[in-house]
Motif scaffolding. Structure first.
Motif, PDB file in Angstrom:
ATOM      1  N   GLY A 133      10.008   5.591 -27.276  1.00  0.00           N
ATOM      2  CA  GLY A 133       8.740   5.921 -26.646  1.00  0.00           C
ATOM      3  C   GLY A 133       8.919   7.105 -25.736  1.00  0.00           C
ATOM      4  O   GLY A 133       9.959   7.773 -25.748  1.00  0.00           O
ATOM      5  N   LEU A 134       7.876   7.345 -24.930  1.00  0.00           N
ATOM      6  CA  LEU A 134       7.916   8.440 -23.974  1.00  0.00           C
ATOM      7  C   LEU A 134       7.844   7.869 -22.567  1.00  0.00           C
ATOM      8  O   LEU A 134       7.096   6.926 -22.300  1.00  0.00           O
ATOM      9  CB  LEU A 134       6.745   9.398 -24.206  1.00  0.00           C
ATOM     10  N   LEU A 135       8.614   8.463 -21.678  1.00  0.00           N
ATOM     11  CA  LEU A 135       8.608   8.057 -20.275  1.00  0.00           C
ATOM     12  C   LEU A 135       8.352   9.312 -19.459  1.00  0.00           C
ATOM     13  O   LEU A 135       9.239  10.149 -19.309  1.00  0.00           O
ATOM     14  CB  LEU A 135       9.965   7.439 -19.900  1.00  0.00           C
ATOM     15  N   GLY A 136       7.102   9.450 -18.976  1.00  0.00           N
ATOM     16  CA  GLY A 136       6.749  10.679 -18.272  1.00  0.00           C
ATOM     17  C   GLY A 136       6.975  11.892 -19.168  1.00  0.00           C
ATOM     18  O   GLY A 136       7.401  12.946 -18.710  1.00  0.00           O
ATOM     19  N   GLY A 137       6.741  11.718 -20.461  1.00  0.00           N
ATOM     20  CA  GLY A 137       6.888  12.818 -21.417  1.00  0.00           C
ATOM     21  C   GLY A 137       8.291  12.967 -21.966  1.00  0.00           C
ATOM     22  O   GLY A 137       8.511  13.723 -22.910  1.00  0.00           O
ATOM     23  N   VAL A 138       9.274  12.266 -21.397  1.00  0.00           N
ATOM     24  CA  VAL A 138      10.662  12.358 -21.867  1.00  0.00           C
ATOM     25  C   VAL A 138      10.889  11.335 -22.980  1.00  0.00           C
ATOM     26  O   VAL A 138      10.457  10.181 -22.862  1.00  0.00           O
ATOM     27  CB  VAL A 138      11.643  12.099 -20.693  1.00  0.00           C
ATOM     28  N   ARG A 139      11.566  11.773 -24.052  1.00  0.00           N
ATOM     29  CA  ARG A 139      11.859  10.848 -25.155  1.00  0.00           C
ATOM     30  C   ARG A 139      12.926   9.847 -24.727  1.00  0.00           C
ATOM     31  O   ARG A 139      13.990  10.238 -24.238  1.00  0.00           O
ATOM     32  CB  ARG A 139      12.357  11.622 -26.377  1.00  0.00           C
ATOM     33  N   VAL A 140      12.636   8.573 -24.896  1.00  0.00           N
ATOM     34  CA  VAL A 140      13.602   7.538 -24.518  1.00  0.00           C
ATOM     35  C   VAL A 140      13.722   6.501 -25.635  1.00  0.00           C
ATOM     36  O   VAL A 140      12.798   6.302 -26.417  1.00  0.00           O
ATOM     37  CB  VAL A 140      13.194   6.813 -23.207  1.00  0.00           C
ATOM     38  N   PHE A 141      14.886   5.863 -25.681  1.00  0.00           N
ATOM     39  CA  PHE A 141      15.075   4.635 -26.438  1.00  0.00           C
ATOM     40  C   PHE A 141      15.062   3.516 -25.414  1.00  0.00           C
ATOM     41  O   PHE A 141      15.527   3.701 -24.278  1.00  0.00           O
ATOM     42  CB  PHE A 141      16.405   4.638 -27.197  1.00  0.00           C
ATOM     43  N   VAL A 142      14.541   2.362 -25.811  1.00  0.00           N
ATOM     44  CA  VAL A 142      14.412   1.268 -24.855  1.00  0.00           C
ATOM     45  C   VAL A 142      14.772  -0.060 -25.523  1.00  0.00           C
ATOM     46  O   VAL A 142      14.468  -0.278 -26.696  1.00  0.00           O
ATOM     47  CB  VAL A 142      12.977   1.245 -24.255  1.00  0.00           C
ATOM     48  N   ALA A 143      15.453  -0.914 -24.766  1.00  0.00           N
ATOM     49  CA  ALA A 143      15.726  -2.284 -25.208  1.00  0.00           C
ATOM     50  C   ALA A 143      15.295  -3.211 -24.076  1.00  0.00           C
ATOM     51  O   ALA A 143      15.581  -2.941 -22.909  1.00  0.00           O
ATOM     52  CB  ALA A 143      17.212  -2.484 -25.513  1.00  0.00           C
ATOM     53  N   ALA A 144      14.595  -4.308 -24.424  1.00  0.00           N
ATOM     54  CA  ALA A 144      14.125  -5.240 -23.402  1.00  0.00           C
ATOM     55  C   ALA A 144      14.450  -6.665 -23.821  1.00  0.00           C
ATOM     56  O   ALA A 144      14.156  -7.073 -24.947  1.00  0.00           O
ATOM     57  CB  ALA A 144      12.618  -5.083 -23.201  1.00  0.00           C
ATOM     58  N   GLN A 145      15.053  -7.414 -22.915  1.00  0.00           N
ATOM     59  CA  GLN A 145      15.356  -8.816 -23.191  1.00  0.00           C
ATOM     60  C   GLN A 145      14.238  -9.709 -22.668  1.00  0.00           C
ATOM     61  O   GLN A 145      13.708  -9.472 -21.579  1.00  0.00           O
ATOM     62  CB  GLN A 145      16.670  -9.210 -22.506  1.00  0.00           C
ATOM     63  N   GLU A 146      13.894 -10.739 -23.439  1.00  0.00           N
ATOM     64  CA  GLU A 146      12.904 -11.726 -23.015  1.00  0.00           C
ATOM     65  C   GLU A 146      13.648 -12.876 -22.327  1.00  0.00           C
ATOM     66  O   GLU A 146      14.242 -13.724 -23.008  1.00  0.00           O
ATOM     67  CB  GLU A 146      12.101 -12.227 -24.221  1.00  0.00           C
ATOM     68  N   GLY A 147      13.605 -12.872 -21.006  1.00  0.00           N
ATOM     69  CA  GLY A 147      14.402 -13.840 -20.245  1.00  0.00           C
ATOM     70  C   GLY A 147      13.968 -15.287 -20.425  1.00  0.00           C
ATOM     71  O   GLY A 147      14.740 -16.208 -20.152  1.00  0.00           O
ATOM     72  N   ARG A 148      12.742 -15.493 -20.918  1.00  0.00           N
ATOM     73  CA  ARG A 148      12.267 -16.877 -21.071  1.00  0.00           C
ATOM     74  C   ARG A 148      12.700 -17.503 -22.393  1.00  0.00           C
ATOM     75  O   ARG A 148      12.636 -18.708 -22.559  1.00  0.00           O
ATOM     76  CB  ARG A 148      10.737 -16.923 -20.933  1.00  0.00           C
ATOM     77  N   PHE A 149      13.100 -16.675 -23.362  1.00  0.00           N
ATOM     78  CA  PHE A 149      13.612 -17.219 -24.623  1.00  0.00           C
ATOM     79  C   PHE A 149      15.135 -17.337 -24.535  1.00  0.00           C
ATOM     80  O   PHE A 149      15.830 -16.333 -24.429  1.00  0.00           O
ATOM     81  CB  PHE A 149      13.223 -16.327 -25.807  1.00  0.00           C
ATOM     82  N   MET A 150      15.646 -18.556 -24.557  1.00  0.00           N
ATOM     83  CA  MET A 150      17.094 -18.796 -24.505  1.00  0.00           C
ATOM     84  C   MET A 150      17.751 -18.036 -23.352  1.00  0.00           C
ATOM     85  O   MET A 150      18.884 -17.572 -23.462  1.00  0.00           O
ATOM     86  CB  MET A 150      17.754 -18.386 -25.832  1.00  0.00           C
ATOM     87  N   GLY A 151      17.032 -17.910 -22.243  1.00  0.00           N
ATOM     88  CA  GLY A 151      17.596 -17.243 -21.061  1.00  0.00           C
ATOM     89  C   GLY A 151      17.950 -15.783 -21.282  1.00  0.00           C
ATOM     90  O   GLY A 151      18.782 -15.229 -20.557  1.00  0.00           O
ATOM     91  N   GLY A 152      17.291 -15.148 -22.268  1.00  0.00           N
ATOM     92  CA  GLY A 152      17.565 -13.730 -22.511  1.00  0.00           C
ATOM     93  C   GLY A 152      18.973 -13.452 -22.994  1.00  0.00           C
ATOM     94  O   GLY A 152      19.486 -12.341 -22.846  1.00  0.00           O
ATOM     95  N   THR A 153      19.591 -14.445 -23.601  1.00  0.00           N
ATOM     96  CA  THR A 153      21.025 -14.355 -23.890  1.00  0.00           C
ATOM     97  C   THR A 153      21.373 -13.419 -25.047  1.00  0.00           C
ATOM     98  O   THR A 153      20.565 -13.171 -25.935  1.00  0.00           O
ATOM     99  CB  THR A 153      21.570 -15.755 -24.231  1.00  0.00           C
ATOM    100  N   PHE A 154      22.617 -12.952 -25.008  1.00  0.00           N
ATOM    101  CA  PHE A 154      23.180 -12.132 -26.077  1.00  0.00           C
ATOM    102  C   PHE A 154      23.676 -13.042 -27.194  1.00  0.00           C
ATOM    103  O   PHE A 154      24.658 -13.757 -27.040  1.00  0.00           O
ATOM    104  CB  PHE A 154      24.371 -11.316 -25.563  1.00  0.00           C
ATOM    105  N   GLY A 155      22.954 -13.034 -28.332  1.00  0.00           N
ATOM    106  CA  GLY A 155      23.399 -13.748 -29.516  1.00  0.00           C
ATOM    107  C   GLY A 155      23.818 -12.735 -30.573  1.00  0.00           C
ATOM    108  O   GLY A 155      23.890 -11.534 -30.292  1.00  0.00           O
ATOM    109  N   GLU A 156      24.077 -13.225 -31.793  1.00  0.00           N
ATOM    110  CA  GLU A 156      24.518 -12.302 -32.841  1.00  0.00           C
ATOM    111  C   GLU A 156      23.452 -11.250 -33.136  1.00  0.00           C
ATOM    112  O   GLU A 156      23.729 -10.055 -33.138  1.00  0.00           O
ATOM    113  CB  GLU A 156      24.884 -13.065 -34.127  1.00  0.00           C
TER     114      GLU A 156
END
Lengths: 105, 309, 265
Positions: free
Chosen positions: B63-86
């Motif tokens: 997406g864009l952040l203030g016009g700057v191209r960014v990649f973004v990753a967001a964890q959903e903390g309410r699903f399985m505590g936002g945990t790192f799975g496979e």
């Protein structure tokens, strides 16, 4: 865990042109609903995967209520349920139908 | 008020991962990779009789952040505590590698990690642990390439375990009052070392040890923001525009010097209030209870003292 | 952990010396500080000089050990050249203490991870030798932060022990033990972790350690494995996990994200 699919005739296709929408979150007492315009226009398909076993009759009643209220023809709703109450399920389904109508994807 | 405007005024803590991404980025600019319709779900949760999620609790895209191209990753903390799975871990690994390889037609100029995690998902512990290690390596490669990698922490699950280590590997960390970073969770320390070492039910204590105010005051975070999506957005825009220091000996030597100094300064402290008293803060006992305005005023009076890059 | 039992400590030291003798018939010099952090240097049978760093005696990694190891790694990189770095690992979990978490243990472990990554990027091949336990964050910041991880007898890696997993997941321990026997995805131990791609090679015969180490250094493995790109060693552990069947989806999922980013980025 239990999985089943319910299919209902739906007289009118859901309004709007969005292709998909997702609402809710899979957590205790909550659920996520993914709505996609991939069913036949005169059908509403609901695929349910739930952590709470043995509530098939209640699901059937809630889905019937939802189809009558929202007329969601042409839509496949896929549910991952963390054991939500029926009123929460109905609320999320209505939100999903609304989000799909409003979606611009 | 438009939907996006109301989204931005909303609480970061209360928002879902998807709402955070929508409110953080420029309106309508988000494009998801491997979205929920692809149904990339955990292959392991079913054997534990646990429900899966269509995105395995991680949203990745551009997406864009203030016009700057960014990649973004967001964890959903309410699903399985936002945990790192496979799957959830591999989605983040893939995003970081795509940024590193500049594979996209319009490669990003920054990467944002919206961490909200209790750490490794124990039901798939080995895959989660490896994913954390792969993410850490990929962040180092992005830093080597000169890209800002910005961690944003203000969700219910905080950034614990491997998530805490990942947050600290980023070029900058934005945190709110509710954000927490730590390696071992308070419950784990209490279980292993006893309640006198760490009483995990004492919420005020937990926040004094791991919380956002402690982290910003000790130099372990770069920006402190109010619990609003708009405040996280403003901080991310500011940080995405900065050139991070080179991933080189001098930079890591400076980090070593800072971390040694932090140990020398605070190594004998058992509670944050001792640390703040040592730092010359008046009425250190009051810091956790200050209003956000008062706390931010306190911070701006001390801006030169942060030990992070 | 080195407890008060001196005979146990002696056994541990002897085992470590035997390991070093087997790896480095050309000679080795090693120091262990109060936090258990290792530093030193050695020469392989083939005459290659290597630096040594790591954590010994099953000590948990806290602020002090992490800083000490990071200092050793940084000094190694600052000396220049491309001398390989061997990371000897016999630890526990990270230190579990209020003091370390208050100071920001995550910053210290992250710093160690990044110093090891920098060493690799600067041309020092980093090889982990896992000869004892390693768990959780301490595992991540040491053994798992190397280019190549070798396990020798005594290696007992885990993310978390089954009783702790039982507590968190609220599943009965006996059921978890049954599940662990059939699925490597969460089970503690060397076999399941090797299956996920965490461990590259397993050496079992001490008489062949020295030759195996020289072979590993001579083969220039990253180049051989196609993992050298832009001068950096690339992470191929997910492909290894897929090949070994212990982590069947991770590489494919990462690949699908990369394909999507390429097509729609």
């Amino acid at each position: 865990m239990e999985s089943f699919t319910l299919t209902h005739p739906a007289a009118t296709p859901l309004a709007g042109a969005g292709r998909q929408a997702i609402v809710g979150v899979v957590a205790s007492g909550n659920l996520e609903v993914l709505a996609e315009r991939t069913a036949q226009p005169d059908l509403c398909v609901v695929e349910i995967s739930t952590a709470a076993d043995g509530f098939g009759e209640i699901w059937r009643a809630v889905i019937l209520d939802f189809v009558e209220r929202a007329a969601p023809g042409g839509v496949r709703f896929s549910i991952n349920d963390g054991g939500a109450r029926p009123d929460t399920v109905l609320l999320r389904l209505m939100q999903a139908a609304r989000a799909l109508q409003d979606a611009t994807n | 008020m438009s939907a996006v405007a109301s989204c931005r005024a909303a609480s970061w803590l209360e928002a879902s991962a998807r709402a955070r991404v929508a409110g953080l980025l420029d309106q309508g600019s988000f494009v998801e990779f491997l979205g929920p319709e692809q149904r990339a779900m955990s292959p392991h949760l079913r054997q534990f009789d646990l429900p899966r999620a269509f995105d395995d609790g991680v949203v990745v895209g551009r997406g864009l952040l203030g016009g700057v191209r960014v990649f973004v990753a967001a964890q959903e903390g309410r699903f399985m505590g936002g945990t790192f799975g496979e799957v959830s871990g591999a989605k983040i690994v893939g995003l970081l590698r795509a940024a590193r390889d500049r594979a996209a037609p319009s490669p990003p100029d920054a990467v944002l990690l919206l961490l909200d995690t209790g750490g490794v998902r124990l039901q798939e512990a080995n895959a989660g642990e490896l994913a954390v290690s792969e993410i850490i390596r990929a962040i180092a490669e992005l830093r080597h390439a000169g890209l800002p990698v910005i961690a944003l922490v203000g969700g219910r699950a905080g950034a614990f375990g491997g998530g805490g280590i990942i947050a600290a590997c980023c070029t900058a960390l934005v945190i709110s009052q509710h954000g927490r970073t730590s390696v071992s969770g308070p419950e784990v320390i209490e279980t292993n070392k006893g309640v006198e070492e760490f009483d995990s039910k004492d919420r005020a204590l937990v926040w004094r040890i791991t919380g956002g105010r402690t982290r910003i005051l000790s130099g372990a975070a770069d920006r402190y923001v109010r619990d609003e999506i708009a405040a996280f957005r403003d901080a991310a825009i500011a940080l995405a525009g900065l050139t991070p220091p080179p991933f080189a000996c001098e930079t890591l030597r400076a980090a070593q010097t800072r971390l040694v100094a932090r140990r020398e300064r605070n190594g004998a402290c058992r509670d944050a209030t001792e640390l703040w008293a040592g730092d010359g803060i008046d009425e250190p006992d009051q810091v956790p209870d200050l209003t956000e305005d008062a706390f931010i005023a306190l911070l701006s009076a001390r801006s030169a003292q942060h030990d992070r890059r | 952990m080195t407890g008060a039992d001196p005979s146990q400590a002696r056994t541990r030291t002897q085992a470590r010396d035997a390991l070093l003798d087997a790896l480095f018939p050309g000679g080795h010099a090693l120091m262990v500080d109060a936090a258990g952090a290792v530093s030193g240097h050695a020469t392989t049978a083939g005459g290659i000089a290597v630096g040594l760093v790591g954590i010994a005696d099953g000590m948990p990694v806290g602020i002090d050990a992490a800083l000490s190891m990071a200092e050793t790694v940084l000094a190694h990189v600052e000396r220049g050249g491309d001398t390989p770095l061997l990371v000897l690992v016999d630890t526990a979990s990270q230190v579990m203490a209020r003091r370390d978490e208050l100071l920001g243990l995550n910053d210290y472990l992250a710093h160690l991870c990044q110093c090891l990554a920098l060493a690799s990027f600067r041309g020092h091949r980093t090889i982990g030798i896992l000869h004892g336990a390693a768990a959780a964050g301490a595992f991540i910041a040491t053994a798992l932060s190397t280019d190549r991880l070798v396990a020798v007898p005594g290696a007992a890696p885990s993310v978390m022990d089954l009783p702790s997993i039982a507590r968190v997941t609220k599943l009965p321990l006996d059921r978890l033990e049954r599940m662990a026997a059939s699925t490597p995805i969460f089970a503690p131990g060397l076999d399941p972790l090797a299956a996920t791609g965490a461990v590259h090679e397993r050496w079992t015969d001490p008489a062949r350690y020295a030759a195996s180490l020289d072979a590993m250094l001579a083969a220039d493995m990253p180049v051989r494995d196609g993992l050298m790109q832009d001068g950096l060693v690339r992470d191929g552990r997910d492909a290894l996990g897929e090949e070994r069947g212990g982590r069947r989806q991770a590489r494919a999922v990462a690949g699908r994200v990369i394909a999507d980013a390429t097509a729609r980025g």
